[in-house]
Design an enzyme around this catalytic site. Sequence first.
Site, PDB file in Angstrom:
ATOM      1  N   CYS A 140       0.805  -1.227   0.000  1.00 43.45           N
ATOM      2  CA  CYS A 140       0.000   0.000   0.000  1.00 43.45           C
ATOM      3  C   CYS A 140       0.839   1.278   0.000  1.00 43.45           C
ATOM      4  O   CYS A 140       0.335   2.344  -0.325  1.00 43.45           O
ATOM      5  CB  CYS A 140      -0.937   0.022   1.205  1.00 43.45           C
ATOM      6  N   HIS A 191      -9.245   3.694  -1.642  1.00 47.45           N
ATOM      7  CA  HIS A 191      -7.855   3.282  -1.423  1.00 47.45           C
ATOM      8  C   HIS A 191      -7.396   2.390  -2.571  1.00 47.45           C
ATOM      9  O   HIS A 191      -7.404   1.170  -2.461  1.00 47.45           O
ATOM     10  CB  HIS A 191      -7.777   2.553  -0.082  1.00 47.45           C
TER      11      HIS A 191
END
Length: 381
Positions: A90, A335
Amino acid sequence: MTAPPQPDAPVIVAARRSPIGTAGRSLATVEAADLAGPVLAAVAADVPGLAPREVVLGNCMGPGGDLARVAALTAGLPVEVTALTVDRQCASGLAAVELAVTGLRTGTGLVLAGGVESASTAPWRFWPPGRGEQPVRYHRAPFAPAASGDPDMGLAADLLAQERGVDRTRQDAYAARSHARAAGAMTAGGFDAELVPVAGVVRDERPRAGLTVQRLARLRPAFRPGGSVTAGNACGVNDGAAAVAVVDAASHRRLGLPGLRVLGTGTAGVDPRRPGIGLVPAVRLALDQAGVALADVDVVELNEAFAGQVLACCDELGLDPERVCPDGGALALGHPWGASGAVLVVRLFSRLVRQRRGELGLAAIAAGGGQGVAMVVQACR
């Protein structure tokens, strides 16, 4: 406190992103390279008179190979422009920007850096079958060895919130605020200058103006019985791309463009069983390198993977959550894993350069496997 002068630090002179779509919806048919291509082309066009020499792009779940090279060619960049794909899960998008900055502390020219994720078109992956067995599909790569603990991010965030005393009420209130802020920014046109239309999509898909604490309170725990993390106070699964243009200090002086001078960066490792706290030591490293205190920072952009995780990090840092993501964050916007770290930098560019709302900015993100990346920037106009 004024940041110590760093006249030779690289500068971010342009920053753009795609709209962020919910997986399977508005951008569902757009492959990763086709998501990133228009964004890279727009960022390159924002820096007239200087051709890019390299593209560095973060990605987690794409088709493999050097996706950055495919995206660069899709953007119409010359074949002489080299490309590198980065995977720090991420944190990949922010790690890509950090790599560009590191290279330009001693090198020269223009580097385009950022990240992209198309969860909608990510290929399916299978473990090789054993003798007489069928292949078994896996939905994510291992973040850490199984022996050291490798929980899913949602479960890890739920356990982190419990251990740090972040209750459900705080999480739901934070998530509702993120949506309200993002919806308000959309209505006011606060994202317009940073957005690059892709495949006819011109706006973010996820923010919900009417998402109240009362509505969120009705949702059930998503990852364990009695837990506090729900689908409402966690981020979505999303598609999107973001990129910035980074130049060395001498090139910046010649160009005369406003931008963000990169004062400090930090990358840190933590217990892989609690990966969400990884941004905390990274923030401390970046602030120390920049020579500033957290209290001096005007705009703070933390990746909102889970409300409980962000609040636990705020508590650890002594940071008022009201200061985080003034236009909403990943809880509302989404996200897109490999792009999210770069989205944070785009948001800082809009607040500090386009809108001139302060001088110092901080971006930070945690990653599966127990890592964090952070960056401190200063507006130069």
